[in-house]
Each structure stands twice: as structure tokens, then as C-alpha cells.
Design a protein around this motif. Structure first.
Motif, mmCIF file in Angstrom:
data_model
loop_
_atom_site.group_PDB
_atom_site.id
_atom_site.type_symbol
_atom_site.label_atom_id
_atom_site.label_comp_id
_atom_site.label_asym_id
_atom_site.label_seq_id
_atom_site.Cartn_x
_atom_site.Cartn_y
_atom_site.Cartn_z
ATOM 1 N N MET A 210 0.838 -1.181 0.000
ATOM 2 C CA MET A 210 0.000 0.000 0.000
ATOM 3 C C MET A 210 0.885 1.247 0.000
ATOM 4 S SD MET A 210 -3.001 0.855 2.640
ATOM 5 C CE MET A 210 -3.839 2.390 2.580
ATOM 6 N N ALA A 211 0.598 2.181 -0.893
ATOM 7 C CA ALA A 211 1.350 3.427 -0.976
ATOM 8 C C ALA A 211 0.904 4.350 0.155
ATOM 9 C CB ALA A 211 1.126 4.091 -2.315
ATOM 10 N N SER A 212 1.841 4.722 0.994
ATOM 11 C CA SER A 212 1.495 5.588 2.111
ATOM 12 C C SER A 212 1.734 7.047 1.742
ATOM 13 C CB SER A 212 2.328 5.227 3.338
ATOM 14 O OG SER A 212 3.677 5.619 3.141
ATOM 15 N N ARG A 213 1.146 7.906 2.539
ATOM 16 C CA ARG A 213 1.331 9.350 2.351
ATOM 17 C C ARG A 213 2.816 9.694 2.463
ATOM 18 N NH1 ARG A 213 -2.022 13.767 2.477
ATOM 19 N NH2 ARG A 213 -1.182 15.654 3.406
ATOM 20 N N GLY A 214 3.511 8.980 3.343
ATOM 21 C CA GLY A 214 4.949 9.201 3.525
ATOM 22 C C GLY A 214 5.749 8.893 2.274
ATOM 23 N N GLN A 215 5.369 7.811 1.566
ATOM 24 C CA GLN A 215 6.061 7.464 0.318
ATOM 25 C C GLN A 215 5.859 8.546 -0.736
ATOM 26 O OE1 GLN A 215 4.048 3.608 -0.051
ATOM 27 N NE2 GLN A 215 6.070 2.706 -0.404
ATOM 28 N N VAL A 216 4.656 9.052 -0.817
ATOM 29 C CA VAL A 216 4.338 10.098 -1.784
ATOM 30 C C VAL A 216 5.137 11.357 -1.460
ATOM 31 C CG1 VAL A 216 2.503 11.590 -2.682
ATOM 32 C CG2 VAL A 216 2.044 9.168 -2.250
ATOM 33 N N LEU A 217 5.159 11.746 -0.198
ATOM 34 C CA LEU A 217 5.903 12.932 0.215
ATOM 35 C C LEU A 217 7.403 12.766 -0.027
ATOM 36 C CD1 LEU A 217 5.756 15.732 1.454
ATOM 37 C CD2 LEU A 217 5.897 14.669 3.713
ATOM 38 N N LYS A 218 7.916 11.577 0.256
ATOM 39 C CA LYS A 218 9.345 11.298 0.035
ATOM 40 C C LYS A 218 9.707 11.456 -1.443
ATOM 41 C CE LYS A 218 12.791 7.699 0.795
ATOM 42 N NZ LYS A 218 13.037 6.347 1.305
ATOM 43 N N PHE B 16 1.391 16.648 -8.790
ATOM 44 C CA PHE B 16 1.031 16.095 -7.484
ATOM 45 C C PHE B 16 -0.310 16.658 -7.012
ATOM 46 C CE2 PHE B 16 5.207 14.385 -7.488
ATOM 47 C CZ PHE B 16 5.206 13.351 -6.563
ATOM 48 N N LYS B 17 -0.555 17.955 -7.250
ATOM 49 C CA LYS B 17 -1.815 18.563 -6.831
ATOM 50 C C LYS B 17 -2.991 17.979 -7.609
ATOM 51 C CE LYS B 17 -4.023 22.889 -5.800
ATOM 52 N NZ LYS B 17 -3.839 24.264 -5.467
ATOM 53 N N ASN B 18 -2.808 17.755 -8.913
ATOM 54 C CA ASN B 18 -3.885 17.197 -9.745
ATOM 55 C C ASN B 18 -4.287 15.792 -9.300
ATOM 56 O OD1 ASN B 18 -3.993 19.481 -11.318
ATOM 57 N ND2 ASN B 18 -2.781 18.636 -12.988
ATOM 58 N N ASN B 19 -3.385 15.085 -8.651
ATOM 59 C CA ASN B 19 -3.654 13.705 -8.260
ATOM 60 C C ASN B 19 -3.751 13.510 -6.751
ATOM 61 O OD1 ASN B 19 -3.559 12.267 -10.932
ATOM 62 N ND2 ASN B 19 -1.581 13.292 -10.987
ATOM 63 N N GLN B 20 -3.852 14.597 -5.996
ATOM 64 C CA GLN B 20 -3.853 14.482 -4.530
ATOM 65 C C GLN B 20 -5.089 13.797 -3.978
ATOM 66 O OE1 GLN B 20 -3.474 18.349 -2.806
ATOM 67 N NE2 GLN B 20 -5.556 18.992 -3.319
ATOM 68 N N ASP B 21 -6.182 13.803 -4.711
ATOM 69 C CA ASP B 21 -7.410 13.178 -4.221
ATOM 70 C C ASP B 21 -7.605 11.752 -4.740
ATOM 71 O OD1 ASP B 21 -8.101 15.494 -2.793
ATOM 72 O OD2 ASP B 21 -9.036 16.381 -4.568
ATOM 73 N N GLU B 22 -6.597 11.225 -5.410
ATOM 74 C CA GLU B 22 -6.673 9.857 -5.958
ATOM 75 C C GLU B 22 -6.779 8.856 -4.807
ATOM 76 O OE1 GLU B 22 -7.422 7.145 -8.306
ATOM 77 O OE2 GLU B 22 -6.765 8.939 -9.374
ATOM 78 N N ILE C 124 -2.512 4.998 -7.731
ATOM 79 C CA ILE C 124 -1.479 5.660 -6.932
ATOM 80 C C ILE C 124 -0.127 5.010 -7.174
ATOM 81 C CG2 ILE C 124 -0.656 6.089 -4.579
ATOM 82 C CD1 ILE C 124 -3.628 6.437 -3.781
ATOM 83 N N ASN C 125 -0.093 3.681 -7.178
ATOM 84 C CA ASN C 125 1.166 2.982 -7.429
ATOM 85 C C ASN C 125 1.690 3.263 -8.834
ATOM 86 O OD1 ASN C 125 1.419 1.846 -4.885
ATOM 87 N ND2 ASN C 125 0.177 0.070 -5.430
ATOM 88 N N GLU C 126 0.785 3.361 -9.803
ATOM 89 C CA GLU C 126 1.181 3.686 -11.178
ATOM 90 C C GLU C 126 1.774 5.097 -11.242
ATOM 91 O OE1 GLU C 126 -1.135 4.707 -15.301
ATOM 92 O OE2 GLU C 126 -1.951 3.083 -14.075
ATOM 93 N N ILE D 38 5.628 6.284 -12.245
ATOM 94 C CA ILE D 38 5.916 7.308 -13.256
ATOM 95 C C ILE D 38 6.815 8.393 -12.661
ATOM 96 C CG2 ILE D 38 4.896 9.167 -14.639
ATOM 97 C CD1 ILE D 38 2.443 7.282 -15.010
ATOM 98 N N ALA D 39 6.481 8.866 -11.469
ATOM 99 C CA ALA D 39 7.275 9.909 -10.819
ATOM 100 C C ALA D 39 8.694 9.426 -10.541
ATOM 101 C CB ALA D 39 6.598 10.352 -9.524
ATOM 102 N N SER D 40 8.824 8.188 -10.120
ATOM 103 C CA SER D 40 10.144 7.619 -9.865
ATOM 104 C C SER D 40 10.955 7.518 -11.153
ATOM 105 C CB SER D 40 9.990 6.240 -9.229
ATOM 106 O OG SER D 40 11.234 5.662 -8.987
ATOM 107 N N ASP D 41 10.303 7.102 -12.233
ATOM 108 C CA ASP D 41 10.982 7.019 -13.534
ATOM 109 C C ASP D 41 11.429 8.393 -14.019
ATOM 110 O OD1 ASP D 41 10.537 4.293 -13.500
ATOM 111 O OD2 ASP D 41 8.890 4.340 -14.956
ATOM 112 N N VAL D 42 10.594 9.395 -13.808
ATOM 113 C CA VAL D 42 10.941 10.764 -14.201
ATOM 114 C C VAL D 42 12.171 11.227 -13.430
ATOM 115 C CG1 VAL D 42 10.179 13.179 -14.058
ATOM 116 C CG2 VAL D 42 8.644 11.436 -14.974
ATOM 117 N N GLU D 43 12.222 10.926 -12.152
ATOM 118 C CA GLU D 43 13.366 11.328 -11.329
ATOM 119 C C GLU D 43 14.647 10.691 -11.853
ATOM 120 O OE1 GLU D 43 16.468 11.390 -8.505
ATOM 121 O OE2 GLU D 43 15.410 9.537 -8.989
#
Length: 106
Positions: free
Chosen positions: A1-9, A40-46, A52-54, A58-63
Motif C-alpha cells: 500500500m502506498a502511504s502518504r509518507g512514500q508520496v511525500l518522500k 502532485f496537486k492534480n492527483n492528490q485526491d486519488e 497511486i502505485n502507477e 511514473i514519478a520515480s521514472d521521471v526522477e
């Protein structure tokens, strides 16, 4: 499960990478900052775990792409560009050989 902490990190990692990759380029720094924040703002309510994992993937690949593939360049003359590679992008040069070396059989 993707946590809020993972997203923030990942959000913070993208911003740190942006600051390193586009160092001294205020226009690129601002454009990247706006894009990261917007996505991130456009997807904050997902709420869908799969979505979320997808998005995290994508964000990790971009980084990774930003960190490993982007090189700054500056126009120094009308027909010249100065490349400014970061130290972590530089690799040892492997010499090219016209004739392959023979492998010894054991």
C-alpha cells in the motif's frame, strides 16, 4: 500500500533532483517546480491503490531520467554550445578497438 509518507518522500526527491539538475537556470528550475507541484496537486485526491502505485512509478521514472539523462547547455556563440555535465553523469572513457581482442580458450 502506498502511504502518504512514500508520496511525500518522492515529491521531495523530485524537487531535490530538480535543484541539482537545473542548477543556475532559474527559468528551468521554476518550470520544473511548477510541473512537479501541478502533477502532485492534480492527483492528490486519488484513492485507487493501483492508480497511486502507477503514478508513483511514473514519478520515480521521471526522477531517474532527470538525474541520469539531462545535461545543461549554454549558447556561447551563434553556432556554439557549451555543455555543462554534472560529475555524476561523467563516466570513464572506454577505448575503442578496430580489431577485437582474441579470447583465450581454457
Amino acid at each position: 500500500m502506498a502511504s502518504r509518507g512514500q508520496v511525500l518522500k518522492l515529491f521531495k526527491l523530485l524537487h531535490r533532483t530538480r535543484q541539482e539538475v537545473f542548477k543556475n537556470d532559474t527559468r528551468a528550475l521554476e518550470a520544473a517546480r511548477q510541473k512537479i507541484n501541478e502533477e502532485f496537486k492534480n492527483n492528490q485526491d486519488e484513492t485507487s491503490e493501483e492508480k497511486i502505485n502507477e503514478l508513483l512509478k511514473i514519478a520515480s521514472d521521471v526522477e531517474v531520467i532527470l538525474r541520469t539523462s539531462v545535461i545543461q547547455a549554454v549558447h556561447t556563440d551563434s553556432d556554439k554550445i557549451l555543455l555543462i555535465p554534472r560529475k555524476d553523469l561523467l563516466q570513464d572513457n572506454t577505448p575503442y578497438f578496430d580489431k577485437p581482442t582474441k579470447k583465450h580458450e581454457s
